[in-house]
Design an enzyme around this catalytic site. Structure first.
Site, PDB file in Angstrom:
ATOM      1  N   GLN A 222      -0.083 -10.050  -5.536  1.00 12.51           N
ATOM      2  CA  GLN A 222      -0.639 -11.406  -5.531  1.00 12.51           C
ATOM      3  C   GLN A 222       0.211 -12.420  -6.296  1.00 12.51           C
ATOM      4  O   GLN A 222      -0.004 -13.617  -6.166  1.00 12.51           O
ATOM      5  CB  GLN A 222      -2.064 -11.394  -6.093  1.00 12.51           C
ATOM      6  CG  GLN A 222      -3.085 -10.739  -5.170  1.00 12.51           C
ATOM      7  CD  GLN A 222      -3.279 -11.485  -3.862  1.00 12.51           C
ATOM      8  OE1 GLN A 222      -2.985 -12.667  -3.737  1.00 12.51           O
ATOM      9  NE2 GLN A 222      -3.786 -10.782  -2.846  1.00 12.51           N
TER      10      GLN A 222
ATOM     11  N   THR B 205      13.663   4.669   9.952  1.00  4.28           N
ATOM     12  CA  THR B 205      14.563   3.558  10.236  1.00  4.28           C
ATOM     13  C   THR B 205      13.986   2.269   9.673  1.00  4.28           C
ATOM     14  O   THR B 205      12.816   1.950   9.895  1.00  4.28           O
ATOM     15  CB  THR B 205      14.767   3.419  11.753  1.00  4.28           C
ATOM     16  OG1 THR B 205      15.321   4.619  12.271  1.00  4.28           O
ATOM     17  CG2 THR B 205      15.693   2.252  12.072  1.00  4.28           C
TER      18      THR B 205
ATOM     19  N   ASN C 136      -6.688  -9.462  -6.811  1.00  2.51           N
ATOM     20  CA  ASN C 136      -6.704 -10.027  -5.470  1.00  2.51           C
ATOM     21  C   ASN C 136      -8.029 -10.699  -5.112  1.00  2.51           C
ATOM     22  O   ASN C 136      -8.080 -11.487  -4.166  1.00  2.51           O
ATOM     23  CB  ASN C 136      -6.390  -8.950  -4.429  1.00  2.51           C
ATOM     24  CG  ASN C 136      -7.323  -7.764  -4.532  1.00  2.51           C
ATOM     25  OD1 ASN C 136      -7.363  -7.087  -5.558  1.00  2.51           O
ATOM     26  ND2 ASN C 136      -8.067  -7.482  -3.477  1.00  2.51           N
TER      27      ASN C 136
ATOM     28  N   SER D 163       4.456  -6.994  -1.397  1.00  2.24           N
ATOM     29  CA  SER D 163       4.231  -7.046   0.048  1.00  2.24           C
ATOM     30  C   SER D 163       4.628  -8.416   0.568  1.00  2.24           C
ATOM     31  O   SER D 163       4.290  -9.439  -0.042  1.00  2.24           O
ATOM     32  CB  SER D 163       2.755  -6.767   0.370  1.00  2.24           C
ATOM     33  OG  SER D 163       2.554  -6.698   1.761  1.00  2.24           O
TER      34      SER D 163
ATOM     35  N   HIS E  61       3.726 -10.163   3.248  1.00  6.73           N
ATOM     36  CA  HIS E  61       2.786 -11.048   3.948  1.00  6.73           C
ATOM     37  C   HIS E  61       1.871 -11.832   3.010  1.00  6.73           C
ATOM     38  O   HIS E  61       1.089 -12.674   3.457  1.00  6.73           O
ATOM     39  CB  HIS E  61       1.951 -10.261   4.970  1.00  6.73           C
ATOM     40  CG  HIS E  61       0.876  -9.403   4.378  1.00  6.73           C
ATOM     41  ND1 HIS E  61      -0.447  -9.744   4.425  1.00  6.73           N
ATOM     42  CD2 HIS E  61       0.932  -8.207   3.752  1.00  6.73           C
ATOM     43  CE1 HIS E  61      -1.173  -8.796   3.851  1.00  6.73           C
ATOM     44  NE2 HIS E  61      -0.357  -7.854   3.431  1.00  6.73           N
TER      45      HIS E  61
ATOM     46  N   CYS F  20      -9.247  -5.237   3.027  1.00  2.00           N
ATOM     47  CA  CYS F  20      -8.929  -3.842   3.352  1.00  2.00           C
ATOM     48  C   CYS F  20     -10.168  -2.986   3.530  1.00  2.00           C
ATOM     49  O   CYS F  20     -10.127  -1.765   3.395  1.00  2.00           O
ATOM     50  CB  CYS F  20      -8.023  -3.256   2.271  1.00  2.00           C
ATOM     51  SG  CYS F  20      -6.458  -4.133   2.130  1.00  2.00           S
TER      52      CYS F  20
ATOM     53  N   THR G 148       0.836  -1.200   0.000  1.00  7.08           N
ATOM     54  CA  THR G 148       0.000   0.000   0.000  1.00  7.08           C
ATOM     55  C   THR G 148       0.873   1.254   0.000  1.00  7.08           C
ATOM     56  O   THR G 148       0.628   2.193  -0.759  1.00  7.08           O
ATOM     57  CB  THR G 148      -0.935   0.009   1.225  1.00  7.08           C
ATOM     58  OG1 THR G 148      -1.935  -1.002   1.058  1.00  7.08           O
ATOM     59  CG2 THR G 148      -1.622   1.358   1.394  1.00  7.08           C
TER      60      THR G 148
END
Length: 371
Positions: free
Chosen positions: A177, A233, A149, A197, A199, A318, A70
């Site tokens: 995806q 960071t 997705n 992403s 995850h 989402c 995102t």
């Protein structure tokens, strides 16, 4: 609980958890610090960046670590568009994109006067010729997902990348995806930007990356991290986990694809005579099955499945736990199609088993067999 909502997020594997734990125990300092512990942290960061760049067949300086896809999508759409608006303010996307793309483009449209063209599927497919026909001299960016997705439908990214070589517009692909499921080499695909992403491929939540070839304005300011592309960071523990997840997936691409394809086939066979339809195109990831049951109510069905120990969904995770009509299915089938209220999304991973998918099919029979 039987988890079959892998398009929303995937469980961490043992190897990913082991690598993250190892990184935690190193007690690494801030990678920007110049003392010995800081230099060690910086070395780990460089090694992760190099490893991922090698998987993508690109150079490390084209990888910027982010907190999520995102954020990566927002960075490209806002950072590139605002930096290059003097060249034009026309952007192209599809009507089936993730909300991180659609909402970012809506923001640019409302706040900065950008003109957005939304390409709709024709017979369920986003066609390269429709992208080509939408291009204008003032088009500066085309942003498309690689695989949807909600349905798993694959978009013709290779063909679109080829046609955009003849146009100065930048090409951004949301590859969330497909990361860890197919070979990704953005330069061969003709991409200028690509979002990933962790995850969605058995890595941790809260970390992602942006591949980039062209300049863009940073969205986060306050530090010199990530070659001045993103102040903050770095999430070193998350980056280490993402790197391991991508390496593991890359090493098992073919094996996992075949296993998941077999799981999907087994599930559909186990449904037998149950009345259903499939909303997924022939050209799609086997990992995602968007399926509908005539006359059923998907929100009621989700509750029943959940109470019986099965985790599935209706689409994107989402929307804050709501069961809203799918904008993807609306774009494919129309706003008034009953499929919007009848369809659910079942998404598999290599961690699932035949017993699990057969169990789900039998449960659906018991819930809907006399429907």
């Amino acid at each position: 609980m039987i988890y079959l909502d892998n398009a929303a997020t995937t469980p961490l594997t043992e190897s990913v958890m082991a690598e993250m734990t190892k990184t935690m125990r190193l007690q690494l300092a801030n990678p920007s610090s110049i003392h010995a512990q800081g230099r060690l942290a910086s070395q780990v960061l460089r090694e992760c960046r190099q490893t991922i760049a090698s998987l993508l067949n690109t150079s490390p300086n084209q990888i910027t670590f982010t907190s999520s896809a995102t954020e990566s999508n927002n960075t490209v759409l806002k950072g590139y568009s605002l930096a290059h608006q003097h060249q034009g303010k026309h952007l192209i996307t599809s009507a089936i994109e993730h909300h991180s793309v659609l909402d970012s483009l809506s923001y640019l449209e409302k706040r900065f006067g950008f003109d957005i063209t939304y390409i709709k599927p024709v017979k369920g497919v986003i066609r390269p010729e429709d992208i080509s026909n939408a291009l204008r001299p003032d088009t500066i960016l085309v942003s498309l997902m690689y695989a949807n997705n909600e349905t798993g439908d694959l978009l013709p990214i290779t063909e679109i990348g080829a046609l955009l070589k003849e146009h100065p517009a930048a090409f951004h692909v949301d590859a969330v995806q497909v990361a860890g499921k197919i070979l990704l080499e953005p330069e061969k695909l003709g991409l200028d930007f690509m979002s990933i992403s962790a995850h969605k491929c058995h890595g941790p939540k809260g970390v992602g990356l942006l591949y980039h070839q062209k300049t863009f304005d940073a969205l986060l300011h306050g530090g010199q991290q990530e070659n001045k592309h993103r102040a903050s960071t770095e999430n070193l523990i998350g980056i280490a986990g993402m790197t391991t997840a991508l390496v593991d997936s890359h090493q098992n691409l073919d094996k996992n694809w075949l296993k998941i394809k077999a799981l999907k086939k087994t599930f559909l066979k186990a449904l037998g005579t149950l009345d259903y339809y499939v909303n997924t195109n022939d050209l799609a990831l086997p990992h995602i099955l968007n399926i509908g049951f005539p006359g059923a109510n998907n929100s009621v069905l989700l509750t029943q499945l959940d109470l019986n120990g099965y985790c599935v969904s209706t689409g994107s995770a989402c929307t804050a736990g709501t069961v809203d009509p799918s904008h993807v299915l609306a774009a494919k089938f129309g706003d008034t199609s009953p499929k919007l209220q009848e369809s659910i999304r079942i998404s598999f991973s290599a961690l699932n088993t035949e017993e699990e998918v057969i169990g789900l099919a039998h449960l659906l029979h018991s819930l809907l067999g006399d429907h």
